[in-house]
Design a protein around this motif. Structure first.
Motif, short mmCIF file in Angstrom:
data_model
loop_
_atom_site.label_atom_id
_atom_site.label_comp_id
_atom_site.label_asym_id
_atom_site.label_seq_id
_atom_site.Cartn_x
_atom_site.Cartn_y
_atom_site.Cartn_z
N PRO A 103 0.82 -1.22 0.00
CA PRO A 103 0.00 0.00 0.00
C PRO A 103 0.85 1.28 0.00
O PRO A 103 1.96 1.30 0.53
CB PRO A 103 -0.80 -0.12 1.30
CG PRO A 103 -0.86 -1.58 1.59
CD PRO A 103 0.45 -2.13 1.11
N GLU A 104 0.27 2.31 -0.58
CA GLU A 104 0.98 3.59 -0.70
C GLU A 104 1.46 4.13 0.64
O GLU A 104 2.55 4.70 0.73
CB GLU A 104 0.10 4.64 -1.41
CG GLU A 104 -0.18 4.34 -2.87
CD GLU A 104 1.08 4.32 -3.72
OE1 GLU A 104 1.91 5.25 -3.60
OE2 GLU A 104 1.24 3.36 -4.49
N ALA A 105 0.65 3.98 1.68
CA ALA A 105 1.05 4.48 3.00
C ALA A 105 2.32 3.81 3.48
O ALA A 105 3.19 4.45 4.09
CB ALA A 105 -0.07 4.28 4.01
N MET A 106 2.47 2.53 3.22
CA MET A 106 3.68 1.81 3.63
C MET A 106 4.88 2.28 2.81
O MET A 106 5.98 2.44 3.35
CB MET A 106 3.47 0.31 3.50
CG MET A 106 2.46 -0.23 4.50
SD MET A 106 2.07 -1.97 4.26
CE MET A 106 3.61 -2.73 4.75
N LYS A 107 4.67 2.49 1.53
CA LYS A 107 5.74 3.02 0.69
C LYS A 107 6.20 4.39 1.20
O LYS A 107 7.39 4.68 1.25
CB LYS A 107 5.26 3.16 -0.76
CG LYS A 107 4.93 1.86 -1.44
CD LYS A 107 4.36 2.11 -2.82
CE LYS A 107 3.86 0.84 -3.46
NZ LYS A 107 3.33 1.06 -4.82
N ALA A 108 5.22 5.20 1.60
CA ALA A 108 5.53 6.54 2.12
C ALA A 108 6.34 6.45 3.40
O ALA A 108 7.24 7.27 3.63
CB ALA A 108 4.25 7.33 2.34
N HIS A 109 6.05 5.47 4.25
CA HIS A 109 6.83 5.30 5.48
C HIS A 109 8.28 4.96 5.17
O HIS A 109 9.20 5.48 5.81
CB HIS A 109 6.22 4.22 6.38
CG HIS A 109 4.97 4.64 7.07
ND1 HIS A 109 4.87 5.80 7.82
CD2 HIS A 109 3.76 4.05 7.15
CE1 HIS A 109 3.66 5.91 8.32
NE2 HIS A 109 2.96 4.86 7.92
N HIS B 285 8.38 6.75 11.61
CA HIS B 285 7.97 6.12 10.34
C HIS B 285 8.36 4.65 10.31
O HIS B 285 7.60 3.81 9.80
CB HIS B 285 8.56 6.87 9.15
CG HIS B 285 7.83 8.14 8.85
ND1 HIS B 285 6.61 8.15 8.22
CD2 HIS B 285 8.14 9.43 9.11
CE1 HIS B 285 6.19 9.40 8.10
NE2 HIS B 285 7.11 10.19 8.63
N ASP C 76 5.84 2.80 12.47
CA ASP C 76 4.57 2.64 11.75
C ASP C 76 4.68 1.59 10.67
O ASP C 76 3.77 0.77 10.47
CB ASP C 76 4.12 3.97 11.14
CG ASP C 76 3.69 4.99 12.18
OD1 ASP C 76 3.47 4.61 13.35
OD2 ASP C 76 3.59 6.18 11.82
N LEU C 77 5.81 1.58 9.96
CA LEU C 77 6.03 0.58 8.92
C LEU C 77 6.07 -0.82 9.53
O LEU C 77 5.44 -1.75 9.01
CB LEU C 77 7.32 0.87 8.17
CG LEU C 77 7.73 -0.16 7.12
CD1 LEU C 77 6.71 -0.23 5.99
CD2 LEU C 77 9.12 0.17 6.57
N ARG D 40 2.62 -2.02 10.38
CA ARG D 40 1.85 -2.41 9.18
C ARG D 40 2.38 -3.70 8.58
O ARG D 40 1.60 -4.53 8.11
CB ARG D 40 1.88 -1.28 8.14
CG ARG D 40 1.02 -0.10 8.54
CD ARG D 40 1.15 1.02 7.50
NE ARG D 40 0.26 2.10 7.78
CZ ARG D 40 -0.86 2.31 7.11
NH1 ARG D 40 -1.23 1.53 6.13
NH2 ARG D 40 -1.63 3.34 7.43
#
Length: 123
Positions: free
Chosen positions: A63-69, A111, A114-115, A118
């Motif tokens: 997911p994009e949120a994980m990539k962002a982290h 980050h 959070d990663l 997830r």
């Protein structure tokens, strides 16, 4: 250099190392594992590797949120490294650089946490 400045430099250096180690661990747990240099790693090895991590972060199948982290953790770590480089190279030591490095590392740690959460949820 004063005792305070030397202590601050040592603390930032230790935090850089700890955050890098956490990034190494997180990267190995990615869907497409990324191997960063380990062992007695110098900034000449770590910095290009973390820059490369930023470049490939959005290629991960997640997911994009994980990539962002991943991207943000790398960016904040690099920002901390830049501040630290100035701390140890400049003739006039600035406490603001030590604080900036620490703030960047706290953001990178957040980050990475959070990663990790997830990644753990996806198992």
């Amino acid at each position: 250099m004063s005792d305070f400045e030397e202590l601050a430099n040592r603390k930032v250096s230790a935090h850089l190392s700890a955050t890098y180690t956490a990034m190494v661990t997180a990267c190995l747990a990615l869907p497409l594992p990324v191997t960063l240099p380990t062992g007695a790693v110098t900034n000449l090895e770590a910095v290009p590797a973390v820059r490369r991590l930023m470049a490939i972060a959005f290629d991960q199948p997640m997911p994009e949120a994980m990539k962002a982290h991943v991207f943000a953790a790398a960016a904040f770590w690099l920002g901390a490294m830049d501040c630290y480089s100035l701390l140890v190279r400049e003739d006039e030591w600035q406490v603001s650089r030590a604080h900036s490095a620490a703030a960047n590392l706290l953001m990178a740690d957040g980050h990475l946490g959070d990663l990790a959460a997830r990644l753990g949820d996806q198992e």
